[in-house]
Design a protein around this motif. Structure first.
Motif, PDB file in Angstrom:
ATOM      1  N   ARG A 152     -36.273  45.138  12.643  1.00 30.74           N
ATOM      2  CA  ARG A 152     -34.820  45.041  12.472  1.00 30.74           C
ATOM      3  C   ARG A 152     -34.343  45.857  11.278  1.00 30.74           C
ATOM      4  O   ARG A 152     -33.292  46.513  11.335  1.00 30.74           O
ATOM      5  CB  ARG A 152     -34.406  43.572  12.302  1.00 30.74           C
ATOM      6  CG  ARG A 152     -34.445  42.754  13.573  1.00 30.74           C
ATOM      7  CD  ARG A 152     -33.702  41.448  13.393  1.00 30.74           C
ATOM      8  NE  ARG A 152     -34.314  40.632  12.359  1.00 30.74           N
ATOM      9  CZ  ARG A 152     -35.255  39.726  12.576  1.00 30.74           C
ATOM     10  NH1 ARG A 152     -35.710  39.541  13.811  1.00 30.74           N
ATOM     11  NH2 ARG A 152     -35.749  39.006  11.599  1.00 30.74           N
ATOM     12  N   GLU A 153     -35.122  45.809  10.192  1.00 32.69           N
ATOM     13  CA  GLU A 153     -34.743  46.599   9.017  1.00 32.69           C
ATOM     14  C   GLU A 153     -34.777  48.092   9.322  1.00 32.69           C
ATOM     15  O   GLU A 153     -33.897  48.840   8.890  1.00 32.69           O
ATOM     16  CB  GLU A 153     -35.698  46.266   7.862  1.00 32.69           C
ATOM     17  CG  GLU A 153     -35.503  44.872   7.287  1.00 32.69           C
ATOM     18  CD  GLU A 153     -36.532  44.538   6.220  1.00 32.69           C
ATOM     19  OE1 GLU A 153     -37.455  45.362   6.033  1.00 32.69           O
ATOM     20  OE2 GLU A 153     -36.400  43.487   5.573  1.00 32.69           O
ATOM     21  N   ASP A 156     -31.766  48.801  11.493  1.00 29.48           N
ATOM     22  CA  ASP A 156     -30.549  48.801  10.675  1.00 29.48           C
ATOM     23  C   ASP A 156     -30.464  50.072   9.831  1.00 29.48           C
ATOM     24  O   ASP A 156     -29.379  50.651   9.683  1.00 29.48           O
ATOM     25  CB  ASP A 156     -30.522  47.574   9.763  1.00 29.48           C
ATOM     26  CG  ASP A 156     -30.333  46.278  10.535  1.00 29.48           C
ATOM     27  OD1 ASP A 156     -29.880  46.354  11.691  1.00 29.48           O
ATOM     28  OD2 ASP A 156     -30.659  45.209   9.998  1.00 29.48           O
ATOM     29  N   LYS A 159     -29.528  52.867  12.084  1.00 26.07           N
ATOM     30  CA  LYS A 159     -28.118  52.730  12.458  1.00 26.07           C
ATOM     31  C   LYS A 159     -27.208  53.185  11.328  1.00 26.07           C
ATOM     32  O   LYS A 159     -26.229  53.906  11.558  1.00 26.07           O
ATOM     33  CB  LYS A 159     -27.825  51.270  12.818  1.00 26.07           C
ATOM     34  CG  LYS A 159     -26.399  51.019  13.256  1.00 26.07           C
ATOM     35  CD  LYS A 159     -26.182  49.564  13.605  1.00 26.07           C
ATOM     36  CE  LYS A 159     -24.734  49.314  14.018  1.00 26.07           C
ATOM     37  NZ  LYS A 159     -24.494  47.873  14.329  1.00 26.07           N
TER      38      LYS A 159
END
Length: 364
Positions: A152-153, A156, A159
């Protein structure tokens, strides 16, 4: 070469996982051996028992980690998860009982001498088995949670980097649109002066040269000093004043304040000044007044007001110049600006406030 390195890296990761797994289950074997020989001190029988016991714990742990938890618990199919967990409990207890019975007959020759009583009690068997399983499941789920968090990091981060690149590209495009738009209006102004053979034409060309130097080379950074933007506005207003002469009166109040040394995004004020001159009503024998005010004492507050032509009453909020300005403000100052547009039958007023410091209400 790259594929070879990727293959080696993948193999290295697999070897690390295998080594870690072997180390973990070796520690489990040691724990169970100690657990079941505390009373008898017969390490030989305890190790034989544990060599049959650990594979059962390993299979149950893998079944939970690789099947039950991903397929049912994580997908919120709780009824089936608990049902299959109950089946696993009954089956593992049965196999464990068979292991004890087999060892009792084949290894211990029907003798209980030297055998730890814990190996013959169901509660100790369950505690030993499911403690190891619980630790194995907890460890694997912790690994999975950490892996998902890292993923997820990374997502992110990707992104955010993608959004930043898109913002930079869009800002570059919007800035590129400002320069031709401004240049077109300025050349029209100087062209009008040249047709009238005005003595102001050389001065206007010099002012335009200064403006072009700033827009091409002086504002290539993300933020520029406020005084540079003030000079740009004053030079552009001087060009337009030279074009329209006595038909336009300028009321400019852009005195230095305590925020004069702050920095803002470049070319934010120019579209507002362009629109004011473009849409100002001009009457024969009557000067139209354009008011330009910049307050830098408590906050960056820029206001510009001009009389509008009656045929422009329905022109909305200012065409491509204001539309570009809105987009740039959203990209550079999200939720940190206030753009207010007021229009009545006679006047059009725009106020732009940027939250450089703690925002306060602009003085009227």
């Amino acid at each position: 070469m790259t594929k070879i390195l990727q293959l080696l890296n993948r193999n290295l990761v697999n070897w690390r996982r295998t080594a870690l797994s072997l180390l973990t289950w070796s520690m489990a074997l040691l724990f169970i051996s100690v657990f079941f020989d505390l009373y008898s001190q017969d390490y030989y029988n305890a190790i034989i028992f544990c060599l049959c016991f650990v594979p059962l714990a390993y299979v149950c742990t893998r079944f939970l980690n690789d099947f039950l938890i991903p397929q049912y618990l994580l997908t919120k199919r709780y009824f089936r998860f608990w049902l299959y967990l109950f089946y696993l409990f009954c089956l593992s207890l049965s196999i464990e009982t068979l292991i004890v019975a087999g060892l009792y007959v084949l290894v211990w020759n029907y003798s209980l001498t030297g055998i730890d009583p814990a190996t013959m009690e169901v509660r100790f068997l369950l505690v030993g088995l499911y403690f190891v399983i619980l630790v194995g499941v907890a460890y694997r789920q912790l690994q999975r949670s950490l892996k998902e968090q890292r993923l997820r990091e990374q997502q992110d981060k990707i992104k955010v980097e993608t959004e930043l690149r898109l913002k930079e590209a869009e800002l570059s495009l919007l800035k590129a649109q400002v320069n031709p738009h401004f240049l077109f209006n300025s050349l029209n102004s100087i062209y009008g002066l040249s047709l009238e053979k005005s003595e102001e034409t050389p001065r206007m060309i010099m002012l335009l040269s200064e403006i072009l130097d700033y827009t091409l080379y002086g504002c290539n950074t993300e933020f520029v000093p406020i005084d540079k933007e003030i000079d740009l506005v004053e030079n552009y207003a001087a060009i337009q004043k030279g074009r329209f002469g006595e038909a336009i009166e300028l009321d400019i109040d852009m005195e230095e304040g305590k925020l004069i040394n702050e920095r803002i995004a470049p070319l934010l004020l120019l579209p507002l000044v362009e629109n004011a001159f473009k849409y100002t009503e001009r009457k024969d024998g009557v000067a139209s007044t354009i008011s330009i005010n910049l307050n830098l004492e408590d906050d960056f507050c820029f206001r510009i007001k001009n009389p509008i032509k009656h045929e422009d009453d329905q022109r909305g909020n200012g065409g491509i110049g204001l539309e570009n300005l809105r987009k740039r403000l959203e990209l550079i100052y999200p939720e940190k600006y206030n753009l207010t547009i007021k229009k009545d039958e006679s006047f059009f007023e725009v106020q732009l406030r940027l939250m450089i410091l703690k925002s306060k209400v602009c003085e009227k």
